[in-house]
Every structure is written in C-alpha cells, then in structure tokens.
Design a protein around this motif. Structure first.
Motif, short mmCIF file in Angstrom:
data_model
loop_
_atom_site.label_atom_id
_atom_site.label_comp_id
_atom_site.label_asym_id
_atom_site.label_seq_id
_atom_site.Cartn_x
_atom_site.Cartn_y
_atom_site.Cartn_z
N LYS A 159 0.82 -1.19 0.00
CA LYS A 159 0.00 0.00 0.00
C LYS A 159 0.87 1.25 0.00
N GLY A 160 0.47 2.22 -0.79
CA GLY A 160 1.14 3.51 -0.81
C GLY A 160 0.29 4.55 -0.11
N GLY A 161 0.89 5.46 0.61
CA GLY A 161 0.16 6.54 1.26
C GLY A 161 -0.31 6.19 2.66
N LYS A 162 -0.88 7.22 3.32
CA LYS A 162 -1.30 7.06 4.72
C LYS A 162 -2.80 6.89 4.87
N GLY A 163 -3.55 7.04 3.81
CA GLY A 163 -5.01 7.03 3.88
C GLY A 163 -5.60 5.67 4.15
N SER A 164 -6.92 5.63 4.23
CA SER A 164 -7.62 4.37 4.47
C SER A 164 -7.60 3.52 3.21
N LEU A 165 -7.91 2.25 3.38
CA LEU A 165 -7.85 1.28 2.29
C LEU A 165 -9.18 1.30 1.54
N LEU A 166 -9.19 1.86 0.33
CA LEU A 166 -10.40 1.95 -0.47
C LEU A 166 -10.37 0.95 -1.62
N LYS A 167 -9.18 0.71 -2.15
CA LYS A 167 -9.05 -0.20 -3.29
C LYS A 167 -7.73 -0.94 -3.20
N CYS A 168 -7.69 -2.13 -3.78
CA CYS A 168 -6.46 -2.92 -3.86
C CYS A 168 -6.20 -3.23 -5.33
N PHE A 169 -5.12 -2.69 -5.89
CA PHE A 169 -4.74 -3.05 -7.25
C PHE A 169 -4.19 -4.47 -7.22
N LYS A 170 -4.66 -5.30 -8.16
CA LYS A 170 -4.28 -6.72 -8.16
C LYS A 170 -2.78 -6.92 -8.34
N GLN A 171 -2.12 -6.02 -9.09
CA GLN A 171 -0.68 -6.18 -9.32
C GLN A 171 0.14 -5.90 -8.07
N ARG A 172 -0.43 -5.24 -7.05
CA ARG A 172 0.28 -4.94 -5.82
C ARG A 172 0.05 -5.98 -4.72
N ILE A 173 -0.85 -6.93 -4.92
CA ILE A 173 -1.08 -7.99 -3.93
C ILE A 173 0.09 -8.97 -4.01
N THR A 174 0.83 -9.10 -2.89
CA THR A 174 1.99 -9.99 -2.91
C THR A 174 1.63 -11.41 -2.50
N LYS A 175 0.67 -11.56 -1.60
CA LYS A 175 0.23 -12.88 -1.18
C LYS A 175 -1.28 -12.87 -1.02
N ASP A 176 -1.96 -13.81 -1.66
CA ASP A 176 -3.42 -13.88 -1.63
C ASP A 176 -3.85 -15.14 -0.89
N PHE A 177 -4.61 -14.97 0.20
CA PHE A 177 -5.05 -16.10 1.01
C PHE A 177 -6.49 -16.51 0.70
N THR A 178 -7.14 -15.85 -0.26
CA THR A 178 -8.53 -16.17 -0.58
C THR A 178 -8.59 -17.30 -1.60
N VAL A 179 -9.69 -18.05 -1.57
CA VAL A 179 -9.92 -19.12 -2.53
C VAL A 179 -10.74 -18.57 -3.70
N LEU A 180 -11.86 -17.92 -3.38
CA LEU A 180 -12.68 -17.23 -4.37
C LEU A 180 -12.37 -15.74 -4.30
N PRO A 181 -12.31 -15.04 -5.43
CA PRO A 181 -12.03 -13.61 -5.38
C PRO A 181 -13.13 -12.85 -4.63
N CYS A 182 -12.71 -11.90 -3.82
CA CYS A 182 -13.60 -11.00 -3.06
C CYS A 182 -14.44 -11.70 -2.00
N THR A 183 -14.10 -12.91 -1.61
CA THR A 183 -14.86 -13.67 -0.62
C THR A 183 -13.91 -14.20 0.45
N CYS A 184 -14.27 -14.01 1.72
CA CYS A 184 -13.46 -14.50 2.83
C CYS A 184 -13.47 -16.03 2.84
N PRO A 185 -12.31 -16.68 2.96
CA PRO A 185 -12.27 -18.15 2.95
C PRO A 185 -12.86 -18.78 4.20
N ASN A 186 -12.95 -18.04 5.31
CA ASN A 186 -13.44 -18.60 6.56
C ASN A 186 -14.95 -18.42 6.74
N CYS A 187 -15.44 -17.19 6.60
CA CYS A 187 -16.86 -16.92 6.88
C CYS A 187 -17.68 -16.66 5.63
#
Length: 83
Positions: free
Chosen positions: A29-57
């Motif tokens: 993440k760049g900057g000090k602001g709140s997290l509004l968006k995540c560019f896919k190219q900046r995600i270094t490690k993805d723990f989700t199975v389905l995109p945009c869905t929590c794997p646990n709940c």
C-alpha cells in the motif's frame, strides 16, 4: 486518467476480514489514507480461494472492478481492516 505508479511502494500491510479476523491479503500500500481499493498487481500474497470472498466466513468484502484501466478490488466499507 493516470495509471497507478509502476514502482510498487516499499511498505506492506496485512488485510484482514472484519467479521472473523482471517487474513485475506498481503498488500503493498502507498500513502497514509484508508484502504479503499487494492490493485491486483500490488497484492503480494493472496489467502482467498474465491475472489472478493473471505475463505473462513464466506463474507463478500470487495467488488472486482477496473480503476483507471487497471484491474482492482474496490473494498466495501467496514468489511476489512489493515495492520
């Protein structure tokens, strides 16, 4: 419209589900602001199975979209937090 910076930021944050506290991403993440968006190219490690869905709940925490012509996840307010 301007594209996101080519050079990824040095600092990295962990993104968690607000409901069950499961880790979703490791994100550069760049900057000090709140997290509004995540560019896919900046995600270094993805723990989700389905995109945009929590794997646990199975809560939907983001929407898949294009921002300035770049694929990204647009976060839904109050669904995630970062450390």
């Amino acid at each position: 419209m301007a594209k996101p910076n080519k050079k990824a930021p040095e600092s990295s944050v962990d993104i968690y589900c607000n409901q069950c506290k499961t880790q979703l991403f490791k994100y550069r993440k760049g900057g000090k602001g709140s997290l509004l968006k995540c560019f896919k190219q900046r995600i270094t490690k993805d723990f989700t199975v389905l995109p945009c869905t929590c794997p646990n709940c199975d809560a939907i925490f983001a929407r898949d979209t294009l921002i300035r012509g770049t694929p990204a996840f647009k976060m839904i307010g109050g669904k995630v937090f970062s450390k």
